[in-house]
Scaffold this active site. Sequence first.
Site, mmCIF file in Angstrom:
data_model
loop_
_atom_site.group_PDB
_atom_site.id
_atom_site.type_symbol
_atom_site.label_atom_id
_atom_site.label_comp_id
_atom_site.label_asym_id
_atom_site.label_seq_id
_atom_site.Cartn_x
_atom_site.Cartn_y
_atom_site.Cartn_z
ATOM 1 N N ASP A 137 0.811 -1.164 -0.113
ATOM 2 C CA ASP A 137 -0.018 -0.118 0.037
ATOM 3 C C ASP A 137 0.916 1.283 -0.042
ATOM 4 O O ASP A 137 2.162 1.137 -0.044
ATOM 5 C CB ASP A 137 -0.907 -0.052 1.416
ATOM 6 C CG ASP A 137 -2.295 0.491 1.099
ATOM 7 O OD1 ASP A 137 -2.580 1.122 -0.132
ATOM 8 O OD2 ASP A 137 -3.005 0.922 2.147
ATOM 9 N N HIS A 138 0.166 2.388 -0.035
ATOM 10 C CA HIS A 138 0.934 3.921 -0.201
ATOM 11 C C HIS A 138 2.236 3.856 0.275
ATOM 12 O O HIS A 138 2.809 3.392 1.540
ATOM 13 C CB HIS A 138 0.366 4.719 0.820
ATOM 14 C CG HIS A 138 -1.097 5.090 0.538
ATOM 15 N ND1 HIS A 138 -1.615 6.061 -0.345
ATOM 16 C CD2 HIS A 138 -2.470 4.295 0.895
ATOM 17 C CE1 HIS A 138 -2.784 6.017 -0.361
ATOM 18 N NE2 HIS A 138 -3.405 4.978 0.425
ATOM 19 N N GLU A 161 -2.850 7.510 6.727
ATOM 20 C CA GLU A 161 -2.709 6.176 6.794
ATOM 21 C C GLU A 161 -0.994 6.003 6.821
ATOM 22 O O GLU A 161 -0.419 6.005 5.996
ATOM 23 C CB GLU A 161 -3.109 5.382 5.584
ATOM 24 C CG GLU A 161 -2.944 3.688 5.983
ATOM 25 C CD GLU A 161 -4.005 3.187 4.897
ATOM 26 O OE1 GLU A 161 -3.986 2.044 4.945
ATOM 27 O OE2 GLU A 161 -4.369 3.856 3.841
ATOM 28 N N HIS A 174 -9.927 4.007 -2.563
ATOM 29 C CA HIS A 174 -9.072 4.035 -1.442
ATOM 30 C C HIS A 174 -10.196 4.482 -0.439
ATOM 31 O O HIS A 174 -11.125 5.181 -0.514
ATOM 32 C CB HIS A 174 -8.047 4.884 -1.540
ATOM 33 C CG HIS A 174 -6.827 4.416 -1.939
ATOM 34 N ND1 HIS A 174 -5.597 4.033 -1.503
ATOM 35 C CD2 HIS A 174 -6.415 3.710 -3.528
ATOM 36 C CE1 HIS A 174 -4.834 3.652 -2.021
ATOM 37 N NE2 HIS A 174 -5.376 3.207 -3.316
ATOM 38 N N ASN A 214 -10.029 -0.785 -0.975
ATOM 39 C CA ASN A 214 -9.441 -0.930 0.062
ATOM 40 C C ASN A 214 -10.231 -0.768 1.386
ATOM 41 O O ASN A 214 -10.999 -0.100 1.512
ATOM 42 C CB ASN A 214 -8.139 0.340 0.345
ATOM 43 C CG ASN A 214 -7.046 0.111 -0.765
ATOM 44 O OD1 ASN A 214 -7.422 -0.677 -1.688
ATOM 45 N ND2 ASN A 214 -6.126 0.666 -0.665
ATOM 46 N N HIS A 218 -9.305 7.979 3.954
ATOM 47 C CA HIS A 218 -8.886 7.105 5.103
ATOM 48 C C HIS A 218 -9.528 7.052 6.307
ATOM 49 O O HIS A 218 -9.658 8.288 6.857
ATOM 50 C CB HIS A 218 -7.546 7.005 5.019
ATOM 51 C CG HIS A 218 -6.662 6.867 3.731
ATOM 52 N ND1 HIS A 218 -5.773 7.764 3.414
ATOM 53 C CD2 HIS A 218 -6.593 5.671 2.752
ATOM 54 C CE1 HIS A 218 -5.084 7.125 2.037
ATOM 55 N NE2 HIS A 218 -5.739 6.084 1.987
#
Length: 358
Positions: free
Chosen positions: A104-105, A177, A261, A283, A223
């Site tokens: 992820d990110h 996040e 997301h 996600n 998020h």
Amino acid sequence: MSRVSPGVVSGASYTALIKACHDGGYALPAINVVGTDSVNAVLEAAARNNSDVIIQVSNGGARFYAGEGLPDVHRARVLGAASMARHVHLLAKEYGIAVILHTDHADRKLIPWLDDLITMSEDEFKATGKPLFTSHMLDLSTEPLEENLATSASMLKRLAPLGMGLEIELGVTGGEEDGIGHDLEEGADNAHLYTQPEDVLKAWELLSPIGTVSIAASFGNVHGVYKPGNVQLRPEILKNSQDAVQKATQSGPKPLPLVFHGGSGSTIAEIDAAVSYGVFKMNLDTDIQFAFAQGVGSYVLKHPVAFQHQIEPGTDKPMKSLYDPRKWLRVGEKSIVERLDEAFDILGAKDRSIARKS
């Protein structure tokens, strides 16, 4: 519909799974994991729902997987992600479903993390013909578009020969996040949360000829879970992006593999709209964390004495059978599985696995 072997997908099996989602009009949940407990719960839930799934790890999750006691943070991130990947490779086949294995990110300061993981995949590919991961995410959404795309193109050129894909972000997904992004400010101007279709077209025209690319186009998603009304989701941005690419490239409908997301806390209507516009990956992190915590917390509240005494004070009865970590961790796992039952159903992925059953 193409069938693939159970296990971690890459190359042709990866693109076959994306195509199955596209043609079937459904999406896969992508769950951030932090240890074997969450990995195993996700695999169990996918198998129980006869669905394929996406397992992903953030830089912080990878470090935790390796152990917070490791002093070299970068090394812990690399080894934790690699350890998680090998765990999934070992067990996914046994569960009989196809798994997209993803990170992820990662913003610019975390590119060295991805570089080391790609090197591991290159070594793995030479040895086995398969990479360690299916895909990685490079999130340079806070940078100028030209810099975002140039760096993304450079990384995709390393991934494509391995049969791996790259996920990029255009626009900014709100919230924070694992150190990426920032918390929303109530009442602030959040125009940056909405991606422009022309930017999506520019990215697709540059990157899709290089390799498999998916795009997290921001449409107001965030998020975490925020108070209703703090942000306004506009899924039509996804449709406009698809239309722009389809018109420019003369391709079939919904040519973009899109990513949603910040799916936690979204309504069924919002999810349905996003999937109808070509989202193949949604996600889920916050909701899954809460499900695990809620399961464990309920167990502790039900057996409070067992978490304070090895021997019950009033009866002298040993409490080991109650505080045994396998008992309360398993309750947390089951809670994750139950939450994912709901996710597979809402996303339309239930009973849609393309893995060949033996």
